[in-house]
Design a protein around this motif. Sequence first.
Motif, PDB file in Angstrom:
ATOM      1  N   LEU A   2       0.924  -1.000   0.060  1.00 41.97           N
ATOM      2  CA  LEU A   2      -0.158   0.149   0.593  1.00 41.97           C
ATOM      3  C   LEU A   2       0.670   1.561  -0.864  1.00 41.97           C
ATOM      4  O   LEU A   2       0.649   2.424  -0.891  1.00 41.97           O
ATOM      5  N   THR A  33       0.769   3.768  -2.883  1.00 39.91           N
ATOM      6  CA  THR A  33       0.374   5.563  -2.562  1.00 39.91           C
ATOM      7  C   THR A  33       1.868   6.490  -3.283  1.00 39.91           C
ATOM      8  O   THR A  33       0.903   7.871  -3.241  1.00 39.91           O
ATOM      9  N   VAL A  71       1.249   9.867  -4.686  1.00 40.31           N
ATOM     10  CA  VAL A  71       1.188  11.059  -3.841  1.00 40.31           C
ATOM     11  C   VAL A  71       3.052  11.835  -4.423  1.00 40.31           C
ATOM     12  O   VAL A  71       2.721  13.469  -5.284  1.00 40.31           O
ATOM     13  N   LEU A 110      -0.495   3.580   7.325  1.00 46.32           N
ATOM     14  CA  LEU A 110      -0.453   4.674   6.747  1.00 46.32           C
ATOM     15  C   LEU A 110      -0.871   6.367   6.578  1.00 46.32           C
ATOM     16  O   LEU A 110      -0.256   6.398   5.891  1.00 46.32           O
ATOM     17  N   PHE A 164       1.879   8.782   5.306  1.00 46.94           N
ATOM     18  CA  PHE A 164       1.314   9.945   4.766  1.00 46.94           C
ATOM     19  C   PHE A 164       0.215  11.477   5.138  1.00 46.94           C
ATOM     20  O   PHE A 164      -0.138  11.675   4.601  1.00 46.94           O
ATOM     21  N   PRO A 209      -4.950  11.756   6.590  1.00 46.20           N
ATOM     22  CA  PRO A 209      -6.649  10.879   5.279  1.00 46.20           C
ATOM     23  C   PRO A 209      -7.855  10.932   5.545  1.00 46.20           C
ATOM     24  O   PRO A 209      -7.552  10.957   7.160  1.00 46.20           O
ATOM     25  N   THR A 254      -9.065   5.477   1.147  1.00 48.34           N
ATOM     26  CA  THR A 254      -8.264   6.604   1.751  1.00 48.34           C
ATOM     27  C   THR A 254      -6.808   6.819   0.809  1.00 48.34           C
ATOM     28  O   THR A 254      -6.288   7.524   1.119  1.00 48.34           O
ATOM     29  N   MET A 255      -5.999   5.876   0.081  1.00 48.24           N
ATOM     30  CA  MET A 255      -5.041   6.065  -0.616  1.00 48.24           C
ATOM     31  C   MET A 255      -5.067   6.921  -1.663  1.00 48.24           C
ATOM     32  O   MET A 255      -4.340   7.670  -2.037  1.00 48.24           O
ATOM     33  N   VAL A 267      -5.958  10.604  -0.389  1.00 48.74           N
ATOM     34  CA  VAL A 267      -4.355  10.674  -0.091  1.00 48.74           C
ATOM     35  C   VAL A 267      -3.938  11.562  -1.350  1.00 48.74           C
ATOM     36  O   VAL A 267      -3.258  12.797  -1.559  1.00 48.74           O
ATOM     37  N   MET A 268      -3.818  10.360  -2.566  1.00 51.59           N
ATOM     38  CA  MET A 268      -3.064  10.578  -3.400  1.00 51.59           C
ATOM     39  C   MET A 268      -3.443  12.410  -4.200  1.00 51.59           C
ATOM     40  O   MET A 268      -2.975  13.145  -4.884  1.00 51.59           O
TER      41      MET A 268
END
Length: 965
Positions: free
Chosen positions: A29, A33, A37, A157, A161, A316, A469-470, A473-474
Amino acid sequence: MQSEAFINPDNTAENRSAFRKQFLIYTLLFIITALGVYLCFLYFHVTFLRTNHGNFDGIAQTYPAYASIREYFAALFSGNGKGFWSWSLGLGDDYFELLKSKLANPLTWLIVAVPEKYLDVAYDLVTVFRQYLAGVTFLFFAREVSLNGSQRVAGALCYTFSGWMVVAAGAQGAFLNAAVVLPLLIMGAERLLKGKSPLLFILSVFLFFVSGVTWTYVGGVTAVLYFVLRYFHYNKGKSPGAFLRAAGYYCICGVAGILISSVFAFSMVLSLSDATTSAAYEPHTVVYTLKAYLNWLLSFTSIARTSTYYTYLYMPILCVMVLPLAVKNIRRGSTAAVMAGILFIAAFFPVTGKFFNGFSYSVGRWFFVLVFFLVWAAVETLGQEEFTSKRGLRLMALWLALLGVWNIGVCYLWLKIAALNDACATAVSLLFGFLILLCLRLWKHTDFLRRLTERRRKRLLGTAVILLTMISVMGAENFNVFPWFSNSLYHYARVGGIRENFAQSTQRAAQTLQQQDSSFFRTDQVDGNNDTRVARVQANENLYFGNRSVYMYFSTISRRWLLFNKAMGNNAGYFDRTTSFSNDNRAALDLLTGVKYFLGDSSTKRPGASDYAPFGFTYDRTVDGVQVLKNRYSIGLGTTFSGYITESELMKYPPLVREQVLLQAAVVPDESVSQVRGLTHLKASDIRTSIRSLDYRIRDQKNLTVRKSSMTVKGRGGSFTIDVPRSADAANCQLVLSFRRLTRRTNTYEERERLAGRSGSAVTLTDKINRASFVDDEAFTIYASRCLVEKDAMCRKGKNQALTDIDDYNINLGYYKDASGQIRIRIDNLGEYSFRSLKVYAVPMDVYQENAPKLQQNRYRITGFTDDRVKGTVNAQKDSVLFLSILDNPGWKVRIDGKPVSKIRDTDLAFTGVRVSAGKHAVELQYIPVVIRPAVLLTIIGILAIIIIEVLRRRRGARNKQPAH
């Protein structure tokens, strides 16, 4: 009560195999991510090394330091050996002391193991790896506090991030070291409180010391606060005596960690004791600005700064959406929630920022601690029934809606105090937050999902939530660097760009000079990796090239050097407590610091650099396309003075005159007079000075009005011209522009609007907020130019590292046979200024020409030198003081004719001196770090203490396990 959701409530049944699986999931993950990012950095071939716009540490400190360490290790492995001292750190400094946090960090070894061509790429990869390790240590911590598998992965995670992590990666990658160690520190404290081995706690204390002084302090404060809260969480109702015993044991383990860190601890103490202690400007006294508080919620959903530097709260959206549930856990006694609550409240006030920064200026470097506990408190709620209950879902939905209305509706659309990229990041975060809520709703209340097995349902929901969630964040974090929304990427160097810039620097010629000339000397210049001559060289290029120069930029620069520059009226060396840019090309200062060569015009730079050379430098040769000018007089590392005066006597002279005094007498502190008793104590009549004030008239005033003792600067800055008429006084002199007691008055919002030519009335609510949030400072820059020479003098009041006790500004415009003509003055910041006098001084070179040959004749003649040792001779006509341009450092020992002698501390205000008798003598200097012997002894004591602590703990545990009789 535990939830039925995607969280697996069975914490006790997890084994090593399951943990390895979580580790692999987190790794996968993280890679996905991180690629999302940092997509813009990859696409535009940009590094994490900053080059401009305030923070240029990447090009000025980070890259030169790693390049130097690479050469340092290469020399060690090749058998050439390297010492503790480095002559390429400004005027010279302890290499290990300044770079210890990098030298002792194994991640540094990964960076410097690659060819220098790929150093910036290696730096980027290791920076991202630091982020990854922060998540790994969070995984181990989460297992210790009995969070289950999904909570661990989600927490790791989210911690990795967070906004603080991403900003630190792009500003100061080494800051992430502290974020890696923090979970280990809290985990070690947790194990210690449970009666387990204290070794991890002790190790984490050691690792914080390795990371640096700031992080050690922050970690210490956090450890104390956590211990107090966590102890009463575990031991409600116990006696005060039990708490004191536990606290004593906790402190003993902490002291053991400090003892084994003695090398770093001693080094930190020495660095701080030698650094300047002048207070920085602090614009906020009790609270931050109104605009900062109005934008506070924006920082949850975007990488928006809350108040000062590094105050980033973005997490996040999975963590942000459950914050209302985490607040409820405060009443339930959750340590994570209580810690997060205390730190969150503390973040609202400047005094807390000052406290966490060692009572200096307010800054948010400690926010990684706040983010850690916020993430822990947030993932705790994922295992509670309320997380998937209808009431919980409604509460989270209401919270997200409130964030959307406030951040986008109020702050961006209505008040217009939020930036577009932050509003877009908020929109993306909230969109995915509602999608996560939809998944939770469908999971518990959809017949289709109920047909699946419970295990498959949990996996499906967990996968959906983590993926959403990932992606959030991106999307949200990229709005901080998207070229269409932000100019952030233009602050960074492109891949290979710094190396190419350094290849263009004039300092490249100094490497060849040091190979051709075996004597000890330093170089001076105005061109570096760029053409910004007014700011002179961006410091530490000499560290990159391994050259001996007169520039330095580090957070713990010696206060002696700064105070020397202040006494000499050298604003180029006294404006900021982290840097000394140069001697301002003043002939006497260059002579006293051993400058033999000036690097002038270069084939890779615009013309005119040679015009900055001080008096007495003439063309010598061209090296690699760089014109090299040689000083007619050079004293190398030092020279002898047969006469002396005291420091208090020197300070009676004006700053510019002191420069001439130092050519004729050694200066000793008043308390050290007994060491020079018997030498010639010069009187004022024995010292010749010759500085003249020139007549002038002012004309061509633009956006600026000059009066007798004040100025008004309007618009974006103003300018005027000084005409100096031809006269005998203006012949064959160094020309210096001097403002005395120049200050800029802080403006109100209305005054600034008026001076800028705008209406000062607050019409809209946004105008009123801007007025209420307006914070002015006293910063300004004076630019002065004559012919091709342009210089500046800076007042940086209002900046975190500013020196605030400056009100005299002297700008050396160089040597002229005829100094008459025009001087153009420009002041960059509007406002009302007052000054006591504006002078144009002519500094004739007769005093210099009279004394420079004597100093060269009486110089310390070096027969050989290495990093840590210098050998040479002096031939004193009388009993004298040997002045050495080594900033006074207790590690340097002096032997004369083989016998150790005492040094005269702070000779010439800042440097090293020693008394020598008449005649010829062999003088040997050797550098031995003062930390070595006591640090080794204390480290051994620390190791023995750890052994004793562990043996006693095990014996106590064995006794407790014995059956009762």
